[in-house]
Design an enzyme around this catalytic site. Sequence first.
Site, PDB file in Angstrom:
ATOM      1  N   TYR A  24       0.959  -1.286   0.016  1.00  0.00           N
ATOM      2  CA  TYR A  24      -0.182  -0.056  -0.123  1.00  0.00           C
ATOM      3  C   TYR A  24       0.567   1.170   0.220  1.00  0.00           C
ATOM      4  O   TYR A  24       0.301   2.473  -0.104  1.00  0.00           O
ATOM      5  CB  TYR A  24      -0.883   0.075   1.124  1.00  0.00           C
ATOM      6  CG  TYR A  24      -1.977  -1.103   1.152  1.00  0.00           C
ATOM      7  CD1 TYR A  24      -2.786  -1.279   0.167  1.00  0.00           C
ATOM      8  CD2 TYR A  24      -1.751  -2.466   1.993  1.00  0.00           C
ATOM      9  CE1 TYR A  24      -3.946  -2.260   0.095  1.00  0.00           C
ATOM     10  CE2 TYR A  24      -2.736  -3.442   1.879  1.00  0.00           C
ATOM     11  CZ  TYR A  24      -3.463  -3.333   0.858  1.00  0.00           C
ATOM     12  OH  TYR A  24      -4.585  -4.444   0.932  1.00  0.00           O
ATOM     13  N   ASN A  75     -13.286   3.979  -1.430  1.00  0.00           N
ATOM     14  CA  ASN A  75     -12.613   2.965  -1.378  1.00  0.00           C
ATOM     15  C   ASN A  75     -13.096   2.159  -0.098  1.00  0.00           C
ATOM     16  O   ASN A  75     -12.957   2.462   0.864  1.00  0.00           O
ATOM     17  CB  ASN A  75     -11.047   3.169  -0.993  1.00  0.00           C
ATOM     18  CG  ASN A  75     -10.222   2.039  -0.734  1.00  0.00           C
ATOM     19  OD1 ASN A  75     -10.582   0.939  -0.718  1.00  0.00           O
ATOM     20  ND2 ASN A  75      -8.704   2.296  -0.710  1.00  0.00           N
ATOM     21  N   HIS A  81     -15.790  -6.319  -1.178  1.00  0.00           N
ATOM     22  CA  HIS A  81     -15.894  -8.053  -1.452  1.00  0.00           C
ATOM     23  C   HIS A  81     -16.884  -8.512  -0.939  1.00  0.00           C
ATOM     24  O   HIS A  81     -17.303  -9.511  -1.099  1.00  0.00           O
ATOM     25  CB  HIS A  81     -14.550  -8.282  -1.199  1.00  0.00           C
ATOM     26  CG  HIS A  81     -13.090  -7.731  -1.482  1.00  0.00           C
ATOM     27  ND1 HIS A  81     -13.095  -7.536  -3.137  1.00  0.00           N
ATOM     28  CD2 HIS A  81     -12.119  -7.169  -1.159  1.00  0.00           C
ATOM     29  CE1 HIS A  81     -11.820  -6.861  -3.164  1.00  0.00           C
ATOM     30  NE2 HIS A  81     -11.387  -6.554  -2.029  1.00  0.00           N
ATOM     31  N   ASP A  88     -26.589  -2.105  -1.556  1.00  0.00           N
ATOM     32  CA  ASP A  88     -27.959  -1.563  -1.439  1.00  0.00           C
ATOM     33  C   ASP A  88     -27.971   0.106  -1.211  1.00  0.00           C
ATOM     34  O   ASP A  88     -28.642   0.777  -1.566  1.00  0.00           O
ATOM     35  CB  ASP A  88     -28.699  -2.338  -0.224  1.00  0.00           C
ATOM     36  CG  ASP A  88     -28.874  -3.813  -0.789  1.00  0.00           C
ATOM     37  OD1 ASP A  88     -28.914  -4.146  -1.933  1.00  0.00           O
ATOM     38  OD2 ASP A  88     -29.288  -4.430   0.167  1.00  0.00           O
ATOM     39  N   HIS A 101      -9.172   2.011  -5.686  1.00  0.00           N
ATOM     40  CA  HIS A 101      -8.407   1.179  -4.769  1.00  0.00           C
ATOM     41  C   HIS A 101      -6.828   1.648  -4.782  1.00  0.00           C
ATOM     42  O   HIS A 101      -6.385   1.903  -5.966  1.00  0.00           O
ATOM     43  CB  HIS A 101      -8.299  -0.192  -4.957  1.00  0.00           C
ATOM     44  CG  HIS A 101      -9.916  -0.764  -4.801  1.00  0.00           C
ATOM     45  ND1 HIS A 101     -10.257  -1.225  -3.680  1.00  0.00           N
ATOM     46  CD2 HIS A 101     -10.973  -0.985  -5.746  1.00  0.00           C
ATOM     47  CE1 HIS A 101     -11.426  -1.600  -3.916  1.00  0.00           C
ATOM     48  NE2 HIS A 101     -11.858  -1.349  -5.041  1.00  0.00           N
ATOM     49  N   SER A 103      -4.274  -0.509  -4.430  1.00  0.00           N
ATOM     50  CA  SER A 103      -3.615  -1.656  -4.933  1.00  0.00           C
ATOM     51  C   SER A 103      -4.454  -1.967  -6.144  1.00  0.00           C
ATOM     52  O   SER A 103      -5.654  -1.512  -6.509  1.00  0.00           O
ATOM     53  CB  SER A 103      -3.289  -2.852  -3.919  1.00  0.00           C
ATOM     54  OG  SER A 103      -4.860  -3.139  -3.838  1.00  0.00           O
ATOM     55  N   ARG A 112     -10.232 -11.107  -4.055  1.00  0.00           N
ATOM     56  CA  ARG A 112     -10.224  -9.857  -4.351  1.00  0.00           C
ATOM     57  C   ARG A 112     -10.932  -9.251  -5.578  1.00  0.00           C
ATOM     58  O   ARG A 112     -10.870  -8.207  -5.996  1.00  0.00           O
ATOM     59  CB  ARG A 112      -8.784  -9.010  -4.250  1.00  0.00           C
ATOM     60  CG  ARG A 112      -8.548  -9.191  -2.849  1.00  0.00           C
ATOM     61  CD  ARG A 112      -7.244  -8.348  -2.465  1.00  0.00           C
ATOM     62  NE  ARG A 112      -6.544  -8.803  -1.315  1.00  0.00           N
ATOM     63  CZ  ARG A 112      -6.768  -8.765  -0.087  1.00  0.00           C
ATOM     64  NH1 ARG A 112      -7.664  -7.628   0.019  1.00  0.00           N
ATOM     65  NH2 ARG A 112      -6.004  -9.092   1.031  1.00  0.00           N
TER      66      ARG A 112
HETATM   67  O1  CA2 Z   1      -6.201  -1.761  -2.464  1.00  0.00           O
HETATM   68  C1  CA2 Z   1      -7.172  -1.126  -1.872  1.00  0.00           C
HETATM   69  O2  CA2 Z   1      -7.141   0.185  -1.556  1.00  0.00           O
HETATM   70  C2  CA2 Z   1      -8.047  -2.159  -0.986  1.00  0.00           C
HETATM   71  O3  CA2 Z   1      -9.126  -1.449  -1.148  1.00  0.00           O
HETATM   72  C3  CA2 Z   1      -7.295  -2.264   0.229  1.00  0.00           C
HETATM   73  C4  CA2 Z   1      -7.932  -3.109   1.158  1.00  0.00           C
HETATM   74  C5  CA2 Z   1      -8.345  -4.386   0.435  1.00  0.00           C
HETATM   75  O4  CA2 Z   1      -8.980  -5.385   1.148  1.00  0.00           O
HETATM   76  C6  CA2 Z   1      -8.921  -4.522  -0.922  1.00  0.00           C
HETATM   77  O5  CA2 Z   1      -8.845  -5.856  -1.475  1.00  0.00           O
HETATM   78  C7  CA2 Z   1      -7.999  -3.468  -1.791  1.00  0.00           C
HETATM   79  C8  CA2 Z   1      -7.464  -3.235   2.421  1.00  0.00           C
HETATM   80  C9  CA2 Z   1      -7.141  -2.195   3.093  1.00  0.00           C
HETATM   81  C10 CA2 Z   1      -6.168  -2.440   4.266  1.00  0.00           C
HETATM   82  O6  CA2 Z   1      -5.362  -1.501   4.444  1.00  0.00           O
HETATM   83  C11 CA2 Z   1      -4.053  -1.438   4.973  1.00  0.00           C
HETATM   84  C12 CA2 Z   1      -3.193  -0.528   4.791  1.00  0.00           C
HETATM   85  C13 CA2 Z   1      -2.141  -0.606   5.470  1.00  0.00           C
HETATM   86  C14 CA2 Z   1      -1.533  -1.579   6.310  1.00  0.00           C
HETATM   87  C15 CA2 Z   1      -2.619  -2.675   6.406  1.00  0.00           C
HETATM   88  C16 CA2 Z   1      -3.746  -2.660   5.981  1.00  0.00           C
END
Ligand code: CA2
Length: 147
Positions: A24, A75, A81, A88, A101, A103, A112
């Site tokens: 991230y 986001n 997911h 809704d 997102h 990533s 994902r």
């Molecule tokens: O890529 C993205 O922005 C996501 O929305 C991030 C989510 C993930 O579940 C999606 O598949 C993609 C996860 C967010 C968690 O963010 C963190 C950031 C730093 C450290 C740990 C978690």
Amino acid sequence: MSKPIFVLNGPNLNLLGVREPHIYGRSTLADVENSCAAHAKRLGHEIVFRQTNHEGELITWVQEARTDACGLVLNPAGYGHTSIALLDALKSLEIPIVECHLSNPAAREAFRRHTYVSLAASGVVAGFGPASYTLALDAVNGLLARS
Ligand code: CA2
């Protein structure tokens, strides 16, 4: 002044810049908020930027966007997911919705690859780190200009 663009963030995004920098990046959520606010200003908009770890709170904010926002960048993080309730709530909006997102979920684990949010969004910006947010603001701005 028109209504602000809401930029809403789901669970664990408060950890941005603190954990998993290999996925991230090193920017914090406060950094992302600052770049969104500056970019929105250049586009002639204000933003309301929020993060929550609670599904119900995210849904309440989406409902708030129905009356108080001109557009939504979302986001949804993990809730994208899993949450039909979030979908809704999004379906009740009549403003542009852009899913965002950091990533690229399509290049990660299979679970994902599907998000419920995509069913209600005009489009998705993913994989560009914090720039995904400013690109999503550009997309909302473009959709508003066309409407
Ligand atoms: O890529 C993205 O922005 C996501 O929305 C991030 C989510 C993930 O579940 C999606 O598949 C993609 C996860 C967010 C968690 O963010 C963190 C950031 C730093 C450290 C740990 C978690």
